[in-house]
Design a protein around this motif. Sequence first.
Motif, PDB file in Angstrom:
ATOM      1  N   PHE A 131     -27.875 -19.770  54.240  1.00 51.14           N
ATOM      2  CA  PHE A 131     -27.628 -19.865  55.569  1.00 51.14           C
ATOM      3  C   PHE A 131     -28.024 -18.759  56.248  1.00 51.14           C
ATOM      4  O   PHE A 131     -29.152 -18.799  57.015  1.00 51.14           O
ATOM      5  CB  PHE A 131     -26.507 -20.177  56.162  1.00 51.14           C
ATOM      6  CG  PHE A 131     -26.452 -20.731  57.468  1.00 51.14           C
ATOM      7  CD1 PHE A 131     -26.764 -21.867  58.074  1.00 51.14           C
ATOM      8  CD2 PHE A 131     -25.840 -19.850  58.459  1.00 51.14           C
ATOM      9  CE1 PHE A 131     -27.008 -22.371  59.456  1.00 51.14           C
ATOM     10  CE2 PHE A 131     -25.818 -20.348  60.076  1.00 51.14           C
ATOM     11  CZ  PHE A 131     -26.510 -21.300  60.479  1.00 51.14           C
ATOM     12  N   ASP A 146     -34.998 -27.717  64.396  1.00 52.82           N
ATOM     13  CA  ASP A 146     -33.703 -28.184  65.167  1.00 52.82           C
ATOM     14  C   ASP A 146     -32.274 -27.907  64.471  1.00 52.82           C
ATOM     15  O   ASP A 146     -31.093 -27.916  65.241  1.00 52.82           O
ATOM     16  CB  ASP A 146     -33.893 -29.618  65.280  1.00 52.82           C
ATOM     17  CG  ASP A 146     -35.076 -30.087  66.073  1.00 52.82           C
ATOM     18  OD1 ASP A 146     -35.147 -29.390  67.363  1.00 52.82           O
ATOM     19  OD2 ASP A 146     -35.583 -30.998  65.921  1.00 52.82           O
ATOM     20  N   LEU A 170     -24.305 -34.421  57.109  1.00 53.05           N
ATOM     21  CA  LEU A 170     -24.302 -33.771  58.379  1.00 53.05           C
ATOM     22  C   LEU A 170     -24.988 -34.297  59.396  1.00 53.05           C
ATOM     23  O   LEU A 170     -24.783 -34.384  60.781  1.00 53.05           O
ATOM     24  CB  LEU A 170     -24.737 -32.275  57.823  1.00 53.05           C
ATOM     25  CG  LEU A 170     -23.912 -31.450  57.255  1.00 53.05           C
ATOM     26  CD1 LEU A 170     -24.573 -30.130  56.913  1.00 53.05           C
ATOM     27  CD2 LEU A 170     -22.587 -31.237  57.932  1.00 53.05           C
ATOM     28  N   LEU A 171     -26.141 -35.252  59.085  1.00 60.51           N
ATOM     29  CA  LEU A 171     -27.126 -35.508  60.250  1.00 60.51           C
ATOM     30  C   LEU A 171     -26.509 -37.046  60.593  1.00 60.51           C
ATOM     31  O   LEU A 171     -26.885 -37.577  61.553  1.00 60.51           O
ATOM     32  CB  LEU A 171     -28.597 -35.492  59.827  1.00 60.51           C
ATOM     33  CG  LEU A 171     -28.945 -34.190  59.745  1.00 60.51           C
ATOM     34  CD1 LEU A 171     -30.277 -34.004  59.192  1.00 60.51           C
ATOM     35  CD2 LEU A 171     -29.124 -33.687  61.026  1.00 60.51           C
ATOM     36  N   GLU A 172     -25.635 -37.521  59.731  1.00 60.68           N
ATOM     37  CA  GLU A 172     -25.168 -38.828  60.322  1.00 60.68           C
ATOM     38  C   GLU A 172     -25.854 -40.027  60.190  1.00 60.68           C
ATOM     39  O   GLU A 172     -26.109 -40.717  61.015  1.00 60.68           O
ATOM     40  CB  GLU A 172     -24.279 -38.869  61.551  1.00 60.68           C
ATOM     41  CG  GLU A 172     -23.083 -37.726  61.467  1.00 60.68           C
ATOM     42  CD  GLU A 172     -22.406 -37.685  62.927  1.00 60.68           C
ATOM     43  OE1 GLU A 172     -22.524 -38.277  63.849  1.00 60.68           O
ATOM     44  OE2 GLU A 172     -21.306 -36.774  62.914  1.00 60.68           O
TER      45      GLU A 172
ATOM     46  N   ASP B  69     -16.542 -37.166  67.206  1.00 65.23           N
ATOM     47  CA  ASP B  69     -16.712 -38.729  67.625  1.00 65.23           C
ATOM     48  C   ASP B  69     -15.538 -39.501  67.546  1.00 65.23           C
ATOM     49  O   ASP B  69     -15.347 -40.302  68.123  1.00 65.23           O
ATOM     50  CB  ASP B  69     -17.899 -39.181  66.659  1.00 65.23           C
ATOM     51  CG  ASP B  69     -19.256 -38.528  67.349  1.00 65.23           C
ATOM     52  OD1 ASP B  69     -19.226 -37.933  68.317  1.00 65.23           O
ATOM     53  OD2 ASP B  69     -20.261 -39.021  66.574  1.00 65.23           O
ATOM     54  N   SER B 130     -19.581 -32.035  66.074  1.00 63.98           N
ATOM     55  CA  SER B 130     -20.027 -32.196  64.627  1.00 63.98           C
ATOM     56  C   SER B 130     -21.414 -31.725  64.561  1.00 63.98           C
ATOM     57  O   SER B 130     -22.205 -31.346  65.560  1.00 63.98           O
ATOM     58  CB  SER B 130     -20.237 -33.838  64.517  1.00 63.98           C
ATOM     59  OG  SER B 130     -21.208 -34.471  65.204  1.00 63.98           O
ATOM     60  N   PHE B 131     -22.060 -31.334  63.490  1.00 61.48           N
ATOM     61  CA  PHE B 131     -23.317 -30.859  63.127  1.00 61.48           C
ATOM     62  C   PHE B 131     -24.391 -31.863  63.982  1.00 61.48           C
ATOM     63  O   PHE B 131     -25.400 -31.357  64.719  1.00 61.48           O
ATOM     64  CB  PHE B 131     -23.460 -30.854  61.596  1.00 61.48           C
ATOM     65  CG  PHE B 131     -24.787 -29.979  61.588  1.00 61.48           C
ATOM     66  CD1 PHE B 131     -25.242 -28.659  61.581  1.00 61.48           C
ATOM     67  CD2 PHE B 131     -26.028 -30.583  61.117  1.00 61.48           C
ATOM     68  CE1 PHE B 131     -26.436 -28.091  61.376  1.00 61.48           C
ATOM     69  CE2 PHE B 131     -27.183 -29.993  60.783  1.00 61.48           C
ATOM     70  CZ  PHE B 131     -27.333 -28.748  60.923  1.00 61.48           C
ATOM     71  N   ALA B 132     -24.303 -33.268  63.693  1.00 61.22           N
ATOM     72  CA  ALA B 132     -25.205 -34.107  64.316  1.00 61.22           C
ATOM     73  C   ALA B 132     -25.193 -34.035  65.664  1.00 61.22           C
ATOM     74  O   ALA B 132     -26.208 -33.968  66.342  1.00 61.22           O
ATOM     75  CB  ALA B 132     -25.081 -35.454  63.831  1.00 61.22           C
ATOM     76  N   VAL B 135     -26.815 -30.862  66.874  1.00 57.73           N
ATOM     77  CA  VAL B 135     -28.592 -30.941  66.734  1.00 57.73           C
ATOM     78  C   VAL B 135     -28.980 -31.683  67.748  1.00 57.73           C
ATOM     79  O   VAL B 135     -29.968 -31.495  68.356  1.00 57.73           O
ATOM     80  CB  VAL B 135     -28.551 -31.390  65.414  1.00 57.73           C
ATOM     81  CG1 VAL B 135     -30.211 -31.672  65.262  1.00 57.73           C
ATOM     82  CG2 VAL B 135     -28.444 -30.218  64.126  1.00 57.73           C
ATOM     83  N   LYS B 139     -31.491 -30.315  70.920  1.00 57.69           N
ATOM     84  CA  LYS B 139     -32.633 -30.767  70.957  1.00 57.69           C
ATOM     85  C   LYS B 139     -33.056 -31.393  72.044  1.00 57.69           C
ATOM     86  O   LYS B 139     -33.862 -31.105  72.911  1.00 57.69           O
ATOM     87  CB  LYS B 139     -33.053 -31.747  69.721  1.00 57.69           C
ATOM     88  CG  LYS B 139     -34.510 -32.413  69.736  1.00 57.69           C
ATOM     89  CD  LYS B 139     -34.808 -33.084  68.436  1.00 57.69           C
ATOM     90  CE  LYS B 139     -35.979 -33.830  68.171  1.00 57.69           C
ATOM     91  NZ  LYS B 139     -37.042 -32.750  67.904  1.00 57.69           N
ATOM     92  N   ILE B 148     -26.954 -23.294  63.901  1.00 58.32           N
ATOM     93  CA  ILE B 148     -25.968 -24.111  64.506  1.00 58.32           C
ATOM     94  C   ILE B 148     -24.735 -24.274  63.405  1.00 58.32           C
ATOM     95  O   ILE B 148     -24.960 -24.558  62.475  1.00 58.32           O
ATOM     96  CB  ILE B 148     -26.456 -25.653  64.798  1.00 58.32           C
ATOM     97  CG1 ILE B 148     -27.390 -25.562  66.130  1.00 58.32           C
ATOM     98  CG2 ILE B 148     -25.283 -26.628  65.020  1.00 58.32           C
ATOM     99  CD1 ILE B 148     -28.033 -26.874  66.444  1.00 58.32           C
ATOM    100  N   GLU B 152     -17.008 -28.565  61.854  1.00 59.67           N
ATOM    101  CA  GLU B 152     -17.203 -29.764  60.907  1.00 59.67           C
ATOM    102  C   GLU B 152     -17.158 -28.892  59.412  1.00 59.67           C
ATOM    103  O   GLU B 152     -16.570 -29.467  58.429  1.00 59.67           O
ATOM    104  CB  GLU B 152     -18.178 -30.748  61.029  1.00 59.67           C
ATOM    105  CG  GLU B 152     -18.572 -31.638  60.152  1.00 59.67           C
ATOM    106  CD  GLU B 152     -19.666 -32.510  60.291  1.00 59.67           C
ATOM    107  OE1 GLU B 152     -20.650 -31.921  61.096  1.00 59.67           O
ATOM    108  OE2 GLU B 152     -19.882 -33.541  59.546  1.00 59.67           O
TER     109      GLU B 152
END
Lengths: 237, 237
Positions: A131, A146, A170-172, B69, B130-132, B135, B139, B148, B152
């Motif tokens: 990272f 992003d 992680l991006l769901e 969430d 959360s990461f999502a 992000v 954005k 980021i 989580e």
Amino acid sequence: MAEAPDIVAFDVLGTIVDWHTGVTEHLRETFARRDLDTDPAAFAVAWRGRYLPALRRVNDGDRPWASLDTLHRESLDALLDEHGIGSRLDESDRRRLVGTWHRLPAWPDSAELITRLKRRSTVVALSNGSFALLVSLAKAAGLPFDGIISAEFTHTYKPAPEPYAKAAELLEVDPGEILLVAAHGWDLAGAASAGLRTAFLERPDEYGPGERTERSTDATCGLAAASAAELARRLGC
Amino acid sequence: MAEAPDIVAFDVLGTIVDWHTGVTEHLRETFARRDLDTDPAAFAVAWRGRYLPALRRVNDGDRPWASLDTLHRESLDALLDEHGIGSRLDESDRRRLVGTWHRLPAWPDSAELITRLKRRSTVVALSNGSFALLVSLAKAAGLPFDGIISAEFTHTYKPAPEPYAKAAELLEVDPGEILLVAAHGWDLAGAASAGLRTAFLERPDEYGPGERTERSTDATCGLAAASAAELARRLGC
């Protein structure tokens, strides 16, 4: 024209940044300062050649997790010894050379490609670099991702399935909502196995101008683009 | 003038984005569509009021890890019932309202503050979202973070020490090389306990114009700034 994906995940080393030019330049400077006539471009290629075997040892459980910096340091030490110049580079030389991988030039079209794709998609880095390495690379080269997802989050390396699955988690999203873009067939094969869509992006100068590398015509699955402009066009961006 | 830190980590919800305005707006639209006269601004404050107790139950081990969430959904469901309007909002209303926290307006000066600090420091988000979620927020609001980091990643929430320690681990620095910026004393206290430097950034309208919130004069440790401009100036950026 392929549909623009919700998420575009870019491999970084070789696909977005030009490790060969960056690493060669630092090696050239170090070797000159130490009065060594070792060929820096060939040494850079040999150093990178240790990359996949080192990842494999971690993924196969032959050794515990180690960061890419640690793997780079071990392969550097071994290569210097094999070249008979181990005694000529000190600790600070070696640290600086490993740090080189945190500050590499981007390919000239990388930032624009990311910017174009960001209009329609979420664009992330998905790389075997740590990272910290990725944040540093992206900042130094002005790459407006992003988000940054490192294989470090899973303590395994691509092409094992975990880093690709982690990106989806992680991006769901479902894995199939992610398009992985890479200049390497082994990475695309790993991504495809994990259920991601794939796009090959040709980087003909990855190993230096005129050196052999993977070509878009060799790609065996997914979309294949001979240039960043072609990739953006084919994704409708 | 304080020295510019190597790393600036921003809290996000309340510090960088204006959840009250964003959430109130979506609640107003939903309540109007369902012909309800519930006050959306007060409901938003009550919803946010469930936040810290919900985090605490996870951190205290009273329940297994659940994403923000999930926590938002549970507190929304409970509040709707308590307001006697549980039967008036359907599943899709509720999903959309939870999704609101992924698309919130930034404070007008947030993007410029991040951009200014990026000249001298690496600037990351360090949030319980959360990461999502992060992000998506970054954005949508054009927040150019260098990276980021989500709580989580540790399956605990700030102010537990793990998320702060994770930031230092991932960025490969000592905790003391990170300056955490937040509009909330509980977050700064957690960061200070984990060895980070801290800066309080006042967001007087966090709970709506004229509503009571934390002020820079209440800050008990570290730097305290009454505005983004003052923070940037005092960090020499």
